[in-house]
Design an enzyme around this catalytic site. Structure first.
Site, short mmCIF file in Angstrom:
data_model
loop_
_atom_site.label_atom_id
_atom_site.label_comp_id
_atom_site.label_asym_id
_atom_site.label_seq_id
_atom_site.Cartn_x
_atom_site.Cartn_y
_atom_site.Cartn_z
CB SER A 108 -1.03 -0.35 0.91
OG SER A 108 -1.76 1.28 1.70
CB SER A 109 0.77 4.14 -2.32
OG SER A 109 -0.41 4.58 -1.17
CB CYS A 110 -0.36 4.02 3.99
SG CYS A 110 -0.94 2.32 4.64
CE1 TYR A 137 -3.65 -3.56 5.10
CE2 TYR A 137 -2.64 -1.23 3.96
CZ TYR A 137 -3.13 -2.80 3.44
OH TYR A 137 -3.43 -2.59 2.91
CE LYS A 141 -0.76 -5.61 3.17
NZ LYS A 141 -0.97 -6.57 2.34
CG HIS A 180 -9.97 2.95 1.47
ND1 HIS A 180 -10.40 1.24 1.56
CD2 HIS A 180 -8.72 3.20 2.49
CE1 HIS A 180 -9.27 0.89 2.16
NE2 HIS A 180 -8.64 1.81 2.13
O1 GFB Z 1 -9.65 6.71 2.07
P1 GFB Z 1 -9.37 6.79 3.13
O2 GFB Z 1 -10.70 6.33 4.51
O3 GFB Z 1 -7.85 7.05 3.51
O4 GFB Z 1 -9.51 8.64 3.42
P2 GFB Z 1 -6.61 7.15 4.27
C1 GFB Z 1 -9.20 9.58 2.46
C2 GFB Z 1 -8.97 11.45 2.96
O5 GFB Z 1 -10.55 10.86 2.92
C3 GFB Z 1 -8.85 11.20 4.30
C4 GFB Z 1 -11.23 11.80 4.14
O6 GFB Z 1 -9.12 12.36 4.83
C5 GFB Z 1 -10.70 11.67 4.90
O7 GFB Z 1 -10.60 12.41 6.13
N1 GFB Z 1 -12.80 11.34 3.81
C6 GFB Z 1 -13.65 12.64 3.88
C7 GFB Z 1 -13.03 11.09 4.52
N2 GFB Z 1 -15.10 12.03 3.88
C8 GFB Z 1 -14.59 10.44 4.34
C9 GFB Z 1 -15.35 9.97 4.39
O8 GFB Z 1 -17.03 9.36 4.27
N3 GFB Z 1 -15.15 7.89 4.48
C10 GFB Z 1 -13.89 8.07 4.77
N4 GFB Z 1 -13.68 6.92 5.31
N5 GFB Z 1 -12.96 8.78 4.47
C11 GFB Z 1 -5.68 4.96 4.33
C12 GFB Z 1 -5.22 3.77 4.89
O9 GFB Z 1 -5.57 6.23 4.64
O10 GFB Z 1 -5.65 4.61 3.03
C13 GFB Z 1 -5.24 2.51 4.72
O11 GFB Z 1 -6.36 4.10 5.96
C14 GFB Z 1 -5.02 2.41 3.07
O12 GFB Z 1 -3.81 1.77 5.31
C15 GFB Z 1 -5.24 3.19 1.76
O13 GFB Z 1 -3.01 2.51 2.88
C16 GFB Z 1 -5.03 3.71 0.82
O14 GFB Z 1 -5.94 7.38 2.02
O15 GFB Z 1 -6.46 8.50 4.31
#
Ligand code: GFB
Length: 310
Positions: A108-110, A137, A141, A180
């Site tokens: 993952s890119s994280c 996570y 990875k 996500h």
């Molecule tokens: O996709 P996401 O949950 O994960 O959130 P990450 C990306 C951005 O979208 C964050 C915002 O800034 C969230 O605050 N966001 C806005 C929301 N509204 C929403 C919503 O309704 N739901 C969610 N989920 N986010 C993940 C990692 O990070 O990326 C994993 O936690 C993994 O480990 C994945 O690497 C690819 O992009 O921040």
């Protein structure tokens, strides 16, 4: 370099969005796909060894993982670290024991530092502190990448790793607590449209930037790497473009047809400020994605309508 035709390919995680897309693409090429039944718990070493002993795949794709969005990562650090360590360690070690000819590990890119240079090159790995919301996570990875490298160095195994950016598409998780951002926005906009609501609420400030890749592009990139890459360093797999979450919201609302206001819940985390990967390594090998973001979101929305909201 490595021809997949005639090979028996085990896709670990075939029920997930990523594994499902890889299975579709292998099958469309007439390649034999092996999957393990649900009873084989990939966190259990004995179960994994037994399945490998009985099935002896030629190729293994490690698409099995405990995954989730920013809140799930932040809420369940133990499972995100332990489950992922166990799954990858068992699959990689069993592949070594049974002489698997080629293995692709998906990360993952994280894995990259929170404040990595943008776009992030592969060699930014382990150059700085991780983003705290998903370091559990990320550590798992990173261990998976290192396991592939270790078996390559010590035993000459052809085990490689790919690091996908944020993925979306058919088969995604649309649960608002654990998903996500992209599937969450599709669901929120769709339900608000049906209910005639005035607004939807998104998490955080909306200013973080993210890069999104449709899972069918990811699957194509994975098969490309299996056939064309053999090296110790992992390879980034992205779309090459990022946008702010606010811009993403606009695009999703346009595709779904929701025209109301956007509220922001800033008690929820933003996560890393920017995560755009440098895709020049795989581009130089001759691969590029083909699905544009708006077209890809329309595809994911169709899948949601047919499979989740129906
Ligand atoms: O996709 P996401 O949950 O994960 O959130 P990450 C990306 C951005 O979208 C964050 C915002 O800034 C969230 O605050 N966001 C806005 C929301 N509204 C929403 C919503 O309704 N739901 C969610 N989920 N986010 C993940 C990692 O990070 O990326 C994993 O936690 C993994 O480990 C994945 O690497 C690819 O992009 O921040």
């Amino acid at each position: 370099m490595y021809d997949l035709s005639g090979k028996r390919v085990y896709v670990a995680g075939h029920r997930g969005m990523v594994g499902g897309a890889i299975v579709r693409q292998l099958e469309s090429r007439g390649i034999e796909v092996l999957t393990a039944p649900r009873e084989v718990d990939l966190r259990e070493q004995a179960a994994v060894r037994e399945w490998f002993g009985a099935n002896r795949p030629d190729v293994v794709i490690v698409a099995a993982a405990k995954v989730g969005g920013i809140l799930a990562n932040d809420s369940y650090p133990a499972e995100f670290l332990y489950d992922n360590l166990m799954i990858e360690a068992n699959l990689i070690e069993a592949s070594h024991r049974t002489d698997v000819g080629k293995l692709l590990f998906l990360g993952s890119s994280c894995i990259y530092p929170k404040l990595a240079p943008q776009p992030i090159p592969e060699d930014a790995l382990l150059t700085g502190p991780l983003e705290p919301t998903n370091e559990w996570y990320a550590i798992a990875k990173i261990a998976g990448i290192k396991l592939c490298q270790a078996y390559r160095r010590q035993y000459g195994r052809d085990f490689i790793s790919a690091m996908p950016t944020n993925l979306y598409g058919p088969g995604d998780n649309f649960d608002l607590q654990s998903s996500h951002v992209l599937p969450a926005l599709i669901r929120k906009a769709h339900e608000a449209k049906l209910e005639g609501a005035d607004s939807i609420t998104i998490w955080g400030s909306g200013t973080p930037r993210r890069e999104f890749l449709h899972v069918d592009d990811l699957a194509a990139g994975c098969l490309f790497l299996l056939e064309n890459y053999s090296g110790e360093e992992h390879v980034n797999l992205g779309s090459g473009t990022d946008l702010t979450i606010n811009e993403l919201v606009e695009t999703v609302c346009k595709v779904v047809g929701f025209e109301g206001a956007i509220e922001r819940d800033t008690s929820k985390p933003d996560g890393t400020p920017r995560k755009l990967m440098d895709g020049s390594k795989i581009a130089a090998m001759g691969w590029k994605p083909t699905i544009g973001l708006e077209e890809g979101i329309a595809d994911a929305y169709r899948w949601f309508l047919d499979n989740v909201s129906a």
